[in-house]
Design a protein around this motif. Structure first.
Motif, PDB file in Angstrom:
ATOM      1  N   GLU A   1     -10.292   5.719  10.189  1.00  0.00           N
ATOM      2  CA  GLU A   1     -11.628   6.279  10.013  1.00  0.00           C
ATOM      3  C   GLU A   1     -12.728   5.222  10.037  1.00  0.00           C
ATOM      4  OE1 GLU A   1     -11.741   9.617   7.222  1.00  0.00           O
ATOM      5  OE2 GLU A   1     -13.892   9.235   7.048  1.00  0.00           O
TER       6      GLU A   1
ATOM      7  N   PHE B   1      -1.972   9.127   4.869  1.00  0.00           N
ATOM      8  CA  PHE B   1      -3.163   8.701   4.130  1.00  0.00           C
ATOM      9  C   PHE B   1      -3.597   7.314   4.575  1.00  0.00           C
ATOM     10  CE2 PHE B   1      -5.044  10.956   0.456  1.00  0.00           C
ATOM     11  CZ  PHE B   1      -4.424  12.175   0.631  1.00  0.00           C
ATOM     12  N   LEU B   2      -2.621   6.416   4.683  1.00  0.00           N
ATOM     13  CA  LEU B   2      -2.959   5.051   5.084  1.00  0.00           C
ATOM     14  C   LEU B   2      -3.505   5.036   6.510  1.00  0.00           C
ATOM     15  CD1 LEU B   2      -0.037   2.929   3.617  1.00  0.00           C
ATOM     16  CD2 LEU B   2      -2.309   3.302   2.683  1.00  0.00           C
TER      17      LEU B   2
ATOM     18  N   PHE C   1       3.273  10.491  -3.686  1.00  0.00           N
ATOM     19  CA  PHE C   1       3.148  10.842  -2.263  1.00  0.00           C
ATOM     20  C   PHE C   1       4.491  10.574  -1.576  1.00  0.00           C
ATOM     21  CE2 PHE C   1      -1.597  10.625  -1.474  1.00  0.00           C
ATOM     22  CZ  PHE C   1      -1.965  10.402  -2.782  1.00  0.00           C
ATOM     23  N   ASP C   2       5.028  11.565  -0.864  1.00  0.00           N
ATOM     24  CA  ASP C   2       6.266  11.251  -0.138  1.00  0.00           C
ATOM     25  C   ASP C   2       5.915  10.318   1.024  1.00  0.00           C
ATOM     26  OD1 ASP C   2       5.605  12.711   2.191  1.00  0.00           O
ATOM     27  OD2 ASP C   2       6.367  14.548   1.294  1.00  0.00           O
ATOM     28  N   GLU C   3       6.950   9.771   1.656  1.00  0.00           N
ATOM     29  CA  GLU C   3       6.710   8.690   2.603  1.00  0.00           C
ATOM     30  C   GLU C   3       5.778   9.101   3.750  1.00  0.00           C
ATOM     31  OE1 GLU C   3      10.247   6.851   4.041  1.00  0.00           O
ATOM     32  OE2 GLU C   3       9.144   5.198   4.962  1.00  0.00           O
TER      33      GLU C   3
ATOM     34  N   LYS D   1       3.570  11.524   3.874  1.00  0.00           N
ATOM     35  CA  LYS D   1       2.204  11.773   3.404  1.00  0.00           C
ATOM     36  C   LYS D   1       1.500  10.446   3.111  1.00  0.00           C
ATOM     37  CE  LYS D   1       0.369  15.487   1.252  1.00  0.00           C
ATOM     38  NZ  LYS D   1       0.496  16.655   0.452  1.00  0.00           N
TER      39      LYS D   1
ATOM     40  N   GLU E   1       2.608  19.077   7.646  1.00  0.00           N
ATOM     41  CA  GLU E   1       2.047  19.517   6.362  1.00  0.00           C
ATOM     42  C   GLU E   1       0.534  19.363   6.342  1.00  0.00           C
ATOM     43  OE1 GLU E   1       3.106  18.373   2.271  1.00  0.00           O
ATOM     44  OE2 GLU E   1       4.858  17.555   3.305  1.00  0.00           O
TER      45      GLU E   1
ATOM     46  N   GLN F   1       0.840  -1.203   0.000  1.00  0.00           N
ATOM     47  CA  GLN F   1       0.000   0.000   0.000  1.00  0.00           C
ATOM     48  C   GLN F   1       0.875   1.253   0.000  1.00  0.00           C
ATOM     49  OE1 GLN F   1      -2.577  -0.384   3.426  1.00  0.00           O
ATOM     50  NE2 GLN F   1      -4.133  -1.479   2.268  1.00  0.00           N
TER      51      GLN F   1
ATOM     52  N   PRO G   1      -4.537  14.668   4.629  1.00  0.00           N
ATOM     53  CA  PRO G   1      -5.300  14.114   3.528  1.00  0.00           C
ATOM     54  C   PRO G   1      -6.724  14.648   3.484  1.00  0.00           C
ATOM     55  CG  PRO G   1      -4.995  12.472   5.260  1.00  0.00           C
ATOM     56  CD  PRO G   1      -4.187  13.648   5.642  1.00  0.00           C
TER      57      PRO G   1
ATOM     58  N   ARG H   1      -5.006   7.432   8.141  1.00  0.00           N
ATOM     59  CA  ARG H   1      -6.344   8.013   8.195  1.00  0.00           C
ATOM     60  C   ARG H   1      -7.387   7.016   7.678  1.00  0.00           C
ATOM     61  NH1 ARG H   1      -9.265  13.095   6.252  1.00  0.00           N
ATOM     62  NH2 ARG H   1     -11.288  12.154   5.957  1.00  0.00           N
ATOM     63  N   GLY H   2      -7.060   6.351   6.579  1.00  0.00           N
ATOM     64  CA  GLY H   2      -7.988   5.360   6.029  1.00  0.00           C
ATOM     65  C   GLY H   2      -8.232   4.226   7.014  1.00  0.00           C
TER      66      GLY H   2
ATOM     67  N   TYR I   1       2.396   1.765  -3.376  1.00  0.00           N
ATOM     68  CA  TYR I   1       1.383   2.216  -4.338  1.00  0.00           C
ATOM     69  C   TYR I   1       1.216   3.736  -4.267  1.00  0.00           C
ATOM     70  CZ  TYR I   1      -3.006   1.878  -7.026  1.00  0.00           C
ATOM     71  OH  TYR I   1      -3.991   1.985  -7.980  1.00  0.00           O
ATOM     72  N   LEU I   2       1.061   4.247  -3.047  1.00  0.00           N
ATOM     73  CA  LEU I   2       0.900   5.694  -2.912  1.00  0.00           C
ATOM     74  C   LEU I   2       2.179   6.431  -3.314  1.00  0.00           C
ATOM     75  CD1 LEU I   2      -1.146   6.124   0.393  1.00  0.00           C
ATOM     76  CD2 LEU I   2      -1.969   6.068  -1.950  1.00  0.00           C
TER      77      LEU I   2
END
Lengths: 254, 425
Positions: free
Chosen positions: B391, B384-385, B376-378, B380, B422, B367, B425, B387-388, B370-371
């Motif tokens: 959530e 994203f992962l 996507f830098d590491e 970020k 920064e 995963q 997402p 947060r997914g 893939y991003l």
């Protein structure tokens, strides 16, 4: 734009046996190449090594990439740096990422690439318009955008989603790894139409494929046959047809 | 301080108090004090407490019988409809309620009798709450509302060295509907303080309650939060508890499904960084046939942090046609993070669909790649992962605005704990 010289790649670590055993390949702007070969020959390994997958270790050789008129060695670059410099890998098995919406993912990826290439980020309204055009190109429904990235997508939907990402990111160099596998004939035509429309003088595409059928719809400038970690034959698009009728044994044994 | 001394110290303010208030309140307090003294603090042999470290509990806490007004600015934006507690007491001036709700402190003799019945037999911290039962309030949900109601528990430096035991009784009438956003936070680091909150929930037939509980405290505060819920026929209760920061949290839930068609969904999340610790202990008791429950607890643990999950499902021998699932997924982001997970199933009937599972692993390398292969830098990509992953624990919350509000808090915490400052997402 891409020049690969004597590339040796092994999984996990240098002590493992190499999958690629000295591949050299030159890809110029505006060209479409097809990389064919039997299962396990090293086609996907080459694509992943170019994209910088951390599990594929380059033990010898180099990958040079021309960006903004300058030639750079890619081996020290992180996968995201390569992506932001315009390299794209369409995965054979796209990964599912629950909880991350396709739309948010696409917008973030697009803006990352824009920022890196000195372009302005698109405002959300304009991006939405831009995205709709790309969806139409691939005959995809807007509901795709609201769903979690690849989660619960059918095999065909995942592959279409890869080409959608390619369309949105407009890469300079795209490796498409077995994009045709798992597609029915209608989906194959749509995906091929999408890829053809992205073909341009300023970019290059490398199609990694096991079968010739994708090449009925996309005519490559060059066809390479890879076998046991080496490119054993290179020809024009007629080579693919020859392979289809004679099988890989014909080249591999020759 | 050893356990015996801590026990004495925790009861000292009660002993100094003498008899005040109605007789039934006094009886309730005596019962609590006796229960607390008899039980003592839980030891390491008690499985439900084995992984909850009580070493921060100093025992000597002052107890204030009267509240003050909140002198500062609330640390977060408040919802239009809200009940605010400041250092354990209701702050009337900051609270405002719309139609469809009634809220009042318990004062009358008759108010306290049912409490005795409902709260007996719980653990020593419930006894302690009864011992100091003056801070008891009742919320009546009378209609079907869509706008979330905030319940805020704020603590600041004035809470240093003190304890509070707020007790909230929520009663949702038949077919009523409400969405609660409960937020517990201390605005400053404290030396030591104890916040022992209880919420008793009753959902009448066909009622629907969404309930988010967010815990985000600073060092030194020890929040204990216990929810005891009784869900009647055709009623639905969704609870999502998010532990987003703090050196300690004990989050207990006990839910009784009392009538056919009753359903509970529990989400739980712990996102921890260095020296953060939380315990999440649930018990779902299927006391009627044709009841269902679903639990999803997840953890994201960075650096030297710890969490404990224990989930118990009880199905009595006369209860048929039960559906119950429980899942606990953990991602450890470092070698020094630790999680203890313990499912407990007590199934007395064979017509039961009951599943449970626990996973502990790292972030998925494919995963991440893939991003990253999309630019996507590491850090970020990790955000994203994360947060997914996190959530999903908001799944019990059906109300869209409550869901969005909670997701915002979640996202900010992920940024703080595993981000680089920064935009998220």
């Amino acid at each position: 734009m891409l020049s690969i010289t004597d590339l040796h790649v092994s999984p996990e670590g240098p002590e493992e046996a190499s999958i690629l055993k000295g591949v050299s390949l030159e890809v110029k702007r505006g060209e479409v190449h097809a990389l064919m070969g039997p299962n396990g020959s090293g086609k996907s390994t080459l694509a992943k090594a170019v994209a910088g997958h951390p599990d594929y270790h380059v033990t010898k050789g180099q990958i040079d990439y021309e960006v903004d008129g300058k030639k750079v060695g890619l081996l020290d670059w992180e996968p995201d740096e390569r992506a932001r410099a315009g390299i794209f890998l369409g995965l054979q098995y796209p990964v599912e990422i629950p909880g991350v919406s396709n739309e948010n993912f696409l917008r973030t990826a697009f803006n990352e690439v824009c920022k890196a290439q000195g372009l302005e980020e698109m405002d959300p309204y304009d991006f939405d318009q831009y995205l709709r055009e790309k969806l139409d190109l691939l005959e995809m429904d807007g509901s795709f955008l609201k769903r979690s990235l690849n989660e619960g997508f059918s095999g065909g939907e995942k592959k279409k989603n890869e080409i959608l990402q390619m369309a949105v990111l407009a890469p300079r160099l795209a490796f498409l790894d077995e994009t045709d596998s798992g597609l029915d004939i209608d989906a194959l035509k749509i995906v091929a139409k999408g890829i053809n429309s992205l073909r341009a003088q300023h970019n290059a595409i490398v199609l990694v494929t096991h079968y010739q059928r994708l090449l009925n719809y996309i005519t490559p400038d060059f066809v390479h046959v890879i076998s046991d970690g080496l490119i054993v034959k290179t020809g024009d698009s007629s080579l693919a047809l020859e392979l289809e009728s004679k099988g890989y044994d014909w080249v591999v044994r020759a | 301080m050893n356990d015996g001394d801590a026990l004495e110290a925790l009861l000292a303010p009660y002993k100094a108090l003498g008899q005040t208030g109605p007789d039934s309140l006094h009886a309730l307090r005596s019962l609590g004090a006796k229960g607390f003294a008899d039980k003592g603090l839980p030891g390491r042999k008690d499985e439900a407490w084995k992984y909850t470290s009580l070493k921060g509990l100093t025992g000597s806490y002052a107890w204030k019988s009267e509240g003050e007004r909140f002198p500062g600015t609330p640390p977060v934006d408040l919802l239009d409809q809200r009940i605010v507690f400041y250092n354990g007491h209701w702050d009337k001036t900051l609270s405002t309620l719309g139609p469809g709700y009634r809220f009042f402190p318990l004062k009358e003799e008759r108010d306290f009798d049912p409490l005795t019945r409902q709260l007996q037999g719980e653990d020593c911290f419930t006894d302690l709450a009864l011992t100091y039962c003056r801070e008891a309030y009742r919320l009546e949900i009378e209609e079907r509302g869509e706008r979330p109601l905030g319940i805020y528990h704020f603590m600041d430096k004035n809470f240093e060295g003190t304890m509070a035991h707020p007790l909230l009784i929520v009663h949702a009438r038949e077919k009523s509907k409400a969405h609660l956003f409960e937020f517990t936070s201390s605005t400053e680091d404290l030396g030591s303080a104890l916040y022992n909150a209880h919420t008793l929930i009753t959902l009448g037939q066909g009622a629907h309650l969404d309930h988010v509980r967010i815990f985000k405290s600073r060092k030194g505060l020890m929040p204990f939060s216990k929810v005891l819920a009784q869900i009647h026929k055709e009623a639905r209760y969704g609870n999502a508890a998010l532990a987003l920061g703090g050196s300690f949290l004990r989050n207990d839930l006990r839910v009784e499904l009392l009538g056919e068609g009753a359903h509970v969904s529990l989400g739980g999340l712990y996102v921890h960084d260095t020296n953060e610790d939380s315990s999440h202990v649930s018990l779902i008791d299927h006391k009627a046939p044709k009841t269902s429950s679903r639990q999803l607890y997840k953890g994201l643990l960075n650096h030297h942090s710890h969490a404990f999950f224990q989930g118990t499902i009880v199905v009595g021998k006369d209860q048929a046609d039960i559906e119950s699932s429980q899942l606990n997924n953990n991602i450890l982001l470092s070698d020094t993070a630790r999680v203890d997970s313990r499912p407990v199933l007590e199934i007395g009937h064979c017509d039961v669909k009951c599943t449970h599972g626990t996973t502990i692993g790292q972030m998925d390398g494919e995963q991440l790649f893939y991003l990253r292969s999309r630019g996507f830098d590491e850090s970020k990509a990790k955000r994203f992962l994360a947060r997914g992953f996190c959530e999903e624990t908001l799944f019990p919350i059906e109300n869209e605005s409550l869901h969005r509000l909670s997701a915002d808090y979640l996202e900010r915490s992920i940024l703080e704990k595993i981000g680089d400052g920064e935009e998220g997402p």
